[in-house]
Design an enzyme around this catalytic site. Structure first.
Site, short mmCIF file in Angstrom:
data_model
loop_
_atom_site.label_atom_id
_atom_site.label_comp_id
_atom_site.label_asym_id
_atom_site.label_seq_id
_atom_site.Cartn_x
_atom_site.Cartn_y
_atom_site.Cartn_z
N CYS A 40 -8.11 -4.65 -10.48
CA CYS A 40 -6.97 -4.74 -9.70
C CYS A 40 -5.61 -5.39 -9.72
CB CYS A 40 -7.35 -4.31 -8.29
SG CYS A 40 -6.15 -4.05 -7.23
N HIS A 41 -4.79 -4.91 -9.74
CA HIS A 41 -3.56 -5.98 -9.55
C HIS A 41 -3.49 -6.97 -8.92
CE1 HIS A 41 -1.12 -2.99 -11.96
NE2 HIS A 41 -1.50 -1.85 -11.27
N THR A 42 -3.98 -6.94 -7.67
CA THR A 42 -4.09 -8.16 -6.69
C THR A 42 -5.25 -9.27 -7.49
OG1 THR A 42 -4.31 -6.35 -5.09
CG2 THR A 42 -4.95 -8.57 -4.37
N HIS A 62 -12.73 -7.59 -6.05
CA HIS A 62 -12.72 -7.15 -4.65
C HIS A 62 -12.86 -5.44 -4.61
CE1 HIS A 62 -8.74 -6.39 -5.79
NE2 HIS A 62 -8.41 -5.35 -4.89
N GLU A 63 -13.20 -4.92 -5.95
CA GLU A 63 -13.28 -3.50 -5.86
C GLU A 63 -14.64 -2.93 -6.45
OE1 GLU A 63 -10.45 -1.26 -7.97
OE2 GLU A 63 -8.86 -1.95 -6.83
N CYS A 92 -15.75 -4.67 12.43
CA CYS A 92 -16.96 -5.14 12.98
C CYS A 92 -17.38 -4.45 14.05
CB CYS A 92 -16.20 -6.66 13.61
SG CYS A 92 -15.41 -6.29 15.21
N CYS A 95 -14.14 -5.90 17.93
CA CYS A 95 -13.14 -6.51 18.38
C CYS A 95 -12.15 -5.71 18.77
CB CYS A 95 -12.51 -7.41 17.07
SG CYS A 95 -11.73 -6.25 15.77
N CYS A 98 -11.06 -3.15 16.20
CA CYS A 98 -12.01 -2.21 16.15
C CYS A 98 -11.84 -1.32 17.00
CB CYS A 98 -13.29 -2.82 15.69
SG CYS A 98 -13.32 -3.56 13.99
N CYS A 106 -9.37 -5.16 11.46
CA CYS A 106 -10.34 -6.08 12.03
C CYS A 106 -10.07 -7.49 12.37
CB CYS A 106 -11.76 -5.79 11.48
SG CYS A 106 -13.30 -6.82 12.21
N ARG A 110 -11.22 -12.70 9.86
CA ARG A 110 -10.07 -12.93 9.11
C ARG A 110 -9.76 -14.16 8.57
NH1 ARG A 110 -6.68 -8.83 9.04
NH2 ARG A 110 -4.64 -9.07 8.49
N CYS A 169 -10.55 0.07 -2.92
CA CYS A 169 -9.34 -0.55 -2.61
C CYS A 169 -7.98 0.55 -2.76
CB CYS A 169 -8.86 -1.50 -3.62
SG CYS A 169 -7.28 -2.39 -3.50
N ARG A 362 -7.16 2.72 -14.30
CA ARG A 362 -8.29 1.69 -13.76
C ARG A 362 -9.22 1.64 -14.67
NH1 ARG A 362 -6.06 -0.36 -10.30
NH2 ARG A 362 -6.47 -0.89 -8.43
N1 LIG Z 1 -1.40 -1.88 1.43
C1 LIG Z 1 -2.62 -2.13 0.72
O1 LIG Z 1 -3.63 -2.20 1.68
C2 LIG Z 1 -2.61 -2.13 -0.59
C3 LIG Z 1 -3.64 -2.06 -1.29
C4 LIG Z 1 -3.79 -1.99 -2.70
C5 LIG Z 1 -2.71 -2.10 -3.57
N2 LIG Z 1 -1.36 -2.25 -2.65
C6 LIG Z 1 0.02 -2.45 -3.61
O2 LIG Z 1 0.48 -1.17 -3.82
C7 LIG Z 1 1.35 -1.26 -4.88
C8 LIG Z 1 0.93 -0.23 -5.86
O3 LIG Z 1 -0.42 -0.31 -6.41
P1 LIG Z 1 -0.94 0.29 -7.76
O4 LIG Z 1 -2.24 -0.35 -7.93
O5 LIG Z 1 -1.00 1.73 -7.57
O6 LIG Z 1 0.01 -0.44 -8.74
P2 LIG Z 1 0.50 0.34 -10.24
O7 LIG Z 1 1.46 -0.76 -10.95
O8 LIG Z 1 -0.45 0.99 -10.89
O9 LIG Z 1 1.84 1.60 -10.00
C9 LIG Z 1 2.78 1.10 -9.50
C10 LIG Z 1 3.73 2.38 -9.97
O10 LIG Z 1 5.01 2.32 -9.64
C11 LIG Z 1 5.77 2.87 -10.71
N3 LIG Z 1 7.36 2.42 -10.56
C12 LIG Z 1 7.89 1.29 -10.96
N4 LIG Z 1 9.11 1.18 -10.58
C13 LIG Z 1 9.38 2.51 -9.96
C14 LIG Z 1 10.60 2.99 -9.54
N5 LIG Z 1 11.77 2.28 -9.79
N6 LIG Z 1 10.48 4.27 -9.15
C15 LIG Z 1 9.45 5.08 -9.18
N7 LIG Z 1 8.32 4.28 -9.44
C16 LIG Z 1 8.21 3.20 -10.01
C17 LIG Z 1 5.23 2.34 -11.69
O11 LIG Z 1 5.75 3.05 -13.14
C18 LIG Z 1 3.97 2.46 -11.49
O12 LIG Z 1 3.23 3.62 -12.00
C19 LIG Z 1 1.19 -2.58 -5.40
O13 LIG Z 1 2.27 -3.25 -4.69
C20 LIG Z 1 -0.18 -3.31 -4.61
O14 LIG Z 1 -0.02 -4.49 -4.53
C21 LIG Z 1 -1.43 -2.30 -1.66
ZN LIG Z 2 -7.60 -3.81 -5.38
ZN LIG Z 3 -13.56 -5.68 14.40
#
Ligand SMILES: NC(=O)c1ccc[n+]([C@@H]2O[C@H](COP(=O)([O-])OP(=O)(O)OC[C@H]3O[C@@H](n4cnc5c(N)ncnc54)[C@H](O)[C@@H]3O)[C@@H](O)[C@H]2O)c1
Ligand SMILES: [Zn+2]
Ligand SMILES: [Zn+2]
Length: 367
Positions: A40-42, A62-63, A92, A95, A98, A106, A110, A169, A362
């Protein structure tokens, strides 16, 4: 026990696949044998050194999805042989958060998790005899991991573990942002910015909610084709004029629900401004860069738009992930379509390269 794991030794350097020590699970902990893990990106964000809260050395990942091998003292909800999905966001069930229907955040572990420790403040991982911190409470780029019982979702053994790992994720985040955070109403018009794992998940969530129109916006035509596969009824190539075009597409009003899944604060602003006057709800799932802020002209709020954020799609992991996995098996969700590459643990750095090249959605490590 000695296990093989992908270790982040130094920021900005390739991960090193090597042997590390993993201790037995203590009270409330579980030893899991990983079968599959998404890249994942993270993970990449931390590996690059850009994450201000990152630390090294650690085992990233983490996935994960795998099989319970051994449980520590006092573990009651899992036994050896159970199939599980790893949760960086635990549940949990006790809390104050939860017990509330209003959040999935949760509070139980943390603080220690953020610092890289298991709940008792120590680590089960050792590198060359020195304690090594865990990552996101999961550290799943490894043959085995030890995790708290409350951070494992027990899923049906019928579910293939490679697809199940995706629910750890991005996929749950996207689907949940529509089902739990926005609570999309049937018949509504939705706009999803971003067609990565999270955005495509949001498209699926909108479809499962019975949305009438689902417009997906991305820069890549390939990804927009995937959006159509998962349920988008219209697609749009993004850009500076995206708001104007969405307002035009929606009779001059904007959408009932908008979702942001790019991590770009300019796009977040577009998502706010494409929400409908009166009741439009913008849900932000993307993670912005350090120090970046989201600009909103207050008039957009006064005239009835609302903004919400969503972490892990508001999914309470131990309850919610098994249900989403069931919906995959029943055919509501095509999780398999997200797996673009299958790699071995030794090919982990290739997984990062593929992600940087936006090649597929992925890569999944198979152990
Ligand atoms: N909130 C959470 O719990 C959580 C969990 C996982 C990931 N995330 C976040 O969610 C986001 C997306 O994750 P992902 O894995 O899908 O990433 P990803 O990079 O695979 O997808 C992002 C998409 O956005 C598009 N994009 C970029 N600029 C754009 C624009 N101007 N207009 C339209 N589309 C555009 C890209 O082409 C790409 O397809 C990331 O910021 C990630 O960190 C959040
Ligand atoms: Zn992830
Ligand atoms: Zn909890």
């Amino acid at each position: 026990m000695r296990i093989r794991a992908a270790v982040l030794e130094e920021f900005g350097q390739p991960l090193v696949v090597r042997e590390v020590e993993l201790a037995e699970p203590k009270a409330g902990e579980v030893l899991v044998r990983l079968v599959a893990c998404g890249v994942c990106h993270t993970d990449l964000y931390t590996a690059s050194g850009a994450d201000p809260s990152g630390y090294a050395p650690t085992v990233l990942g983490h996935e994960g999805a795998g099989v319970v091998e051994q449980v520590g003292e006092g573990v009651t909800s899992l036994v050896a042989g159970d199939h599980v999905v790893t949760l960086f966001s635990p549940q949990c069930r006790e809390c104050v958060h939860c017990r509330s229907e209003r959040t999935n955040l949760c509070l139980a572990i943390r603080e220690q998790q953020n610092k890289g420790y298991l709940p008792d403040g120590t680590t089960r991982l050792h590198l060359d005899g020195e304690p090594m911190r865990h990552y996101m409470g999961t550290s799943t780029f490894a043959e085995y991991t030890v995790m708290p019982e409350i951070a494992l979702a027990k899923i049906t053994p019928d579910a293939p573990l490679d697809g199940a790992a995706l629910f750890a994720c991005g996929l749950s985040t996207g689907i949940g942002s529509a089902l739990n955070t926005a609570k999309v109403e049937a018949g509504s018009t939705c706009v999803v910015f971003g067609a990565g794992m999270v955005g495509l998940g949001a498209v699926i969530g909108c479809r499962l909610s019975g949305a009438e129109r689902i417009v997906c916006v991305d820069l890549s035509e390939d990804r927009l084709r995937l959006a159509t596969h998962h349920g988008a009824t219209e697609t749009l190539v993004g850009g500076p004029d995206a708001v104007e075009r969405i307002v035009e597409l929606t009779g001059g009003f904007g959408a009932d629900y908008t979702f942001e899944a790019t991590g770009n604060v300019q796009v977040m602003r577009q998502a706010v401004e494409s929400a409908r006057m009166g009741w439009g709800l913008c849900t932000v799932a993307g993670v912005a860069g350090k120090g970046e802020t989201l600009d909103i002209v207050p008039r957009f709020l006064i005239t009835g738009r609302r903004v919400a954020g969503s972490s892990f799609g508001g999914v309470k992991g131990r309850d919610g992930v098994p249900k989403l996995v069931e919906r995959w098996l029943s055919g509501d969700i095509d999780a398999d379509a997200f797996i673009s590459h299958r790699l071995t643990l030794d090919e982990i750095n290739r997984g990062f390269e593929l992600m940087e090249a936006q090649d597929g959605i992925r890569s999944v490590i198979e152990f």
